[in-house]
Design a protein around this motif. Structure first.
Motif, PDB file in Angstrom:
ATOM      1  N   ILE A   1       5.956  15.617  11.396  1.00 30.40           N
ATOM      2  CA  ILE A   1       6.494  13.504  10.963  1.00 30.40           C
ATOM      3  C   ILE A   1       8.063  15.037  11.078  1.00 30.40           C
ATOM      4  O   ILE A   1       8.904  14.891  11.453  1.00 30.40           O
ATOM      5  N   LEU A   2       7.687  15.947  10.613  1.00 29.21           N
ATOM      6  CA  LEU A   2       9.604  16.861  10.233  1.00 29.21           C
ATOM      7  C   LEU A   2       9.426  17.425  11.421  1.00 29.21           C
ATOM      8  O   LEU A   2      11.172  17.214  11.571  1.00 29.21           O
TER       9      LEU A   2
ATOM     10  N   LYS B   1       0.261  -1.272   0.232  1.00 26.81           N
ATOM     11  CA  LYS B   1      -0.474  -0.087   0.247  1.00 26.81           C
ATOM     12  C   LYS B   1       1.204   1.396   0.502  1.00 26.81           C
ATOM     13  O   LYS B   1       2.278   1.338   0.552  1.00 26.81           O
ATOM     14  N   GLU B   2      -0.036   2.255  -0.034  1.00 25.28           N
ATOM     15  CA  GLU B   2       1.134   3.554  -0.575  1.00 25.28           C
ATOM     16  C   GLU B   2       0.911   4.722   0.075  1.00 25.28           C
ATOM     17  O   GLU B   2      -0.443   4.394   1.325  1.00 25.28           O
ATOM     18  N   MET B   3       1.605   4.935   1.159  1.00 20.14           N
ATOM     19  CA  MET B   3       1.425   5.927   2.078  1.00 20.14           C
ATOM     20  C   MET B   3       1.053   7.891   1.789  1.00 20.14           C
ATOM     21  O   MET B   3       1.959   7.499   1.141  1.00 20.14           O
ATOM     22  N   LYS B   4       0.497   7.732   2.233  1.00 21.62           N
ATOM     23  CA  LYS B   4      -0.238   8.847   2.066  1.00 21.62           C
ATOM     24  C   LYS B   4       0.267  10.035   3.146  1.00 21.62           C
ATOM     25  O   LYS B   4      -0.065   9.483   4.234  1.00 21.62           O
ATOM     26  N   LEU B   5       0.878  10.533   2.202  1.00 19.70           N
ATOM     27  CA  LEU B   5       0.908  12.316   3.217  1.00 19.70           C
ATOM     28  C   LEU B   5      -0.083  13.383   3.539  1.00 19.70           C
ATOM     29  O   LEU B   5      -0.541  13.877   2.611  1.00 19.70           O
TER      30      LEU B   5
ATOM     31  N   ARG C   1      11.349   5.855  12.751  1.00 18.26           N
ATOM     32  CA  ARG C   1      11.619   6.542  11.268  1.00 18.26           C
ATOM     33  C   ARG C   1      10.431   7.149  10.974  1.00 18.26           C
ATOM     34  O   ARG C   1      10.419   6.457  10.086  1.00 18.26           O
ATOM     35  N   PRO C   2      10.384   8.511  10.628  1.00 13.27           N
ATOM     36  CA  PRO C   2       9.789   8.671   9.415  1.00 13.27           C
ATOM     37  C   PRO C   2      10.276   7.981   8.146  1.00 13.27           C
ATOM     38  O   PRO C   2       9.526   7.696   7.129  1.00 13.27           O
TER      39      PRO C   2
ATOM     40  N   GLN D   1       7.748   7.322   6.053  1.00  8.36           N
ATOM     41  CA  GLN D   1       5.592   8.404   6.241  1.00  8.36           C
ATOM     42  C   GLN D   1       6.294  10.041   5.511  1.00  8.36           C
ATOM     43  O   GLN D   1       5.674  10.018   5.001  1.00  8.36           O
ATOM     44  N   ILE D   2       7.587   9.894   4.464  1.00 10.05           N
ATOM     45  CA  ILE D   2       7.896  10.911   4.266  1.00 10.05           C
ATOM     46  C   ILE D   2       9.357  10.427   3.138  1.00 10.05           C
ATOM     47  O   ILE D   2      10.083  10.211   3.419  1.00 10.05           O
ATOM     48  N   SER D   3       8.601  11.551   1.986  1.00  6.77           N
ATOM     49  CA  SER D   3      10.082  11.014   0.830  1.00  6.77           C
ATOM     50  C   SER D   3      11.452  11.151   1.034  1.00  6.77           C
ATOM     51  O   SER D   3      11.412  12.319   1.882  1.00  6.77           O
ATOM     52  N   PRO D   4      12.477  10.795   0.332  1.00  3.60           N
ATOM     53  CA  PRO D   4      13.543  11.069   0.740  1.00  3.60           C
ATOM     54  C   PRO D   4      13.933  12.612   0.236  1.00  3.60           C
ATOM     55  O   PRO D   4      14.829  13.438   0.389  1.00  3.60           O
TER      56      PRO D   4
END
Length: 443
Positions: free
Chosen positions: A155-156, A143-147, A223-224, A229-232
């Motif tokens: 997250i930040l 499944k794709e993680m949606k932000l 960790r995110p 949870q967040i893209s590189p």
């Protein structure tokens, strides 16, 4: 009547042939029992061999069928619905209720609460099993993680290690406040903001580089970047958006020396300390230098120069980090070895404990040097001696016991020791006119 020669020869021939035949017949008759016995034996042996082969064949077929039957996987039983489970539990309770009660008459407890409790337990168990099955099925599916925009601030904050950033800003503020001279609020705010942005950038780049190693550790697997949870790209963009304005604020808003120290600290943390964690135990000493620079930045922001007071503050933060981090890493040795990090607690446990004790004692000497360098009054080494002796005692216990309990006590002591020590330094700060008043002769 005379016999003819032909008849005589025939008789003679017949007699010799008859003798031969008689001899052969006699020999055949004598050997007949042996031949019959030998023939029966051969037939018997051949029959035994056929029986043995048929037995081996039956054993092979039986073994083959048994192996095939073992390889067959039984069909999974269909999961019962909660309604059926509820019905079956109701039937079981009805059967139990039909049995004669064995309770004593002196206990007039009603059965309704117990029945309600049983119903709740059965329902909760059924719901829990269904939830577990649903979760396992969802984990197997991609499944794709949606932000979401609402989750982005948290997250930040975890990406920038907000607690560590707060500690860095607080030590920078202490260095600024302990520096001699008037307190400039605008310079103080710019220094705190620029240092915080630089720390966020360094921590974000550090997490970007350590994603494959953090995924193997229990402490960092949530960790995110590890969880996706967040893209590189977004993480690197966030780090750049923090580093550029942070260094710019320190350079043009404060002074170039503070900006250079901030940029050097980002480089030291991301390009030296981070890769050294998987190469050599010297990463701990490099990391201690990284933690010692923020109070120096606060001092240089207030004075514009590097002098003995800035180096003393950096020395106190440098020594404090060894009991703090060595005690923390002692309880995380399994995690660090699983993640591939080269830490003193993993490769050199005796050195880890020895270095922690050594720098606990160094805090006593550095506190004594503060009034000598005219940073504090002579009251500071006296009132800071109890907390310095206490952390030294815990460092000695950690050195001798070498267990999780002593390391945990030393770590938690370091959490309150540093803020209290800096607060005592602020209360005992040397005022600008005190030294001059002592040296002037009365008129």
């Amino acid at each position: 009547m005379a016999a003819s020669p032909h008849t005589l020869s025939s008789r003679l021939l017949t007699g010799s042939m008859g003798g031969c035949v008689w001899y052969l017949e006699r020999r055949a008759i004598q050997e007949l029992p042996h031949r019959l016995t030998h023939l029966f034996r051969n037939v018997n042996n051949q029959w035994v061999m056929v029986q043995h082969l048929s037995l081996l064949k039956r054993m092979y077929v039986t073994q083959l069928h048994r192996g095939l039957s073992q390889r067959v996987k039984p069909k999974p039983e269909p999961a019962a619905s909660p309604f059926l489970e509820h019905m079956s539990s109701g039937r079981a309770r009805a059967e139990v209720d039909e049995l004669p009660s064995l309770s004593a008459p002196s206990l007039p407890l009603s059965q309704k609460p117990s029945e309600e409790l049983t119903e709740l337990e059965s329902t909760s168990v059924a719901e829990h099993s269904l939830d577990m099955a649903k979760e396992s099925k969802e984990e197997k599916q991609w499944k794709e993680m949606k932000l979401h925009a609402d989750d982005l601030p948290s997250i930040l904050a975890r990406l920038s290690k907000i607690k560590l950033t707060a500690l860095v800003v607080s030590t920078t503020s202490a260095g600024f406040a302990l520096a001699p001279g008037p307190f400039d609020w605008s310079c103080f705010l710019l220094t705190s903001l620029g240092t915080g942005l630089a720390s966020c950038a360094a921590n974000s780049i550090n997490q970007f580089f350590e994603v494959p190693f953090d995924s193997n550790m229990n402490r960092t697997k949530n960790r995110p970047l590890v969880r996706g949870q967040i893209s590189p790209l977004l993480a690197v963009s966030f780090a750049a958006c923090c580093a550029v304005p942070g260094v710019a604020l320190l350079t043009w808003g404060v002074n170039p020396l503070t900006g250079a120290l901030g940029l050097f600290n980002i480089f030291l943390y991301t390009c030296c300390y981070t890769p050294l964690k998987r190469i050599s135990i010297t990463n701990t000493w490099v990391g201690a230098v990284v933690g010692a620079i923020p109070p120096v930045m606060g001092w240089t922001a207030a004075t514009g120069s590097l002098d003995a007071g800035a180096l003393l503050l950096g020395g106190i933060l440098y020594s404090w980090q060894f009991p703090h981090f060595n005690a923390l890493s002692w309880g995380l040795r399994e995690d660090y070895s699983r993640g591939g990090y080269c830490m003193m607690s993993v490769t050199h446990p005796a050195l880890c404990r020895r270095v922690a004790l050594r720098h606990c004692l160094a805090l006593v000497a550095l506190s004594t040097a503060a009034p000598i360098l005219d940073i504090t009054t002579w009251t500071f080494p006296v009132i800071s001696l109890p907390i310095n002796l206490y952390i030294s005692y815990l460092g000695f216990r950690f050195y001798t016991d070498a267990d999780r309990r002593s390391s945990r006590k030393l770590f938690f002591c370091s959490l309150w020791h540093l803020p209290l020590l800096l607060l005592l330094m602020l209360t005992c700060k040397q005022q600008p006119g005190q030294e001059g008043d002592k040296g002037e002769a009365p008129s």
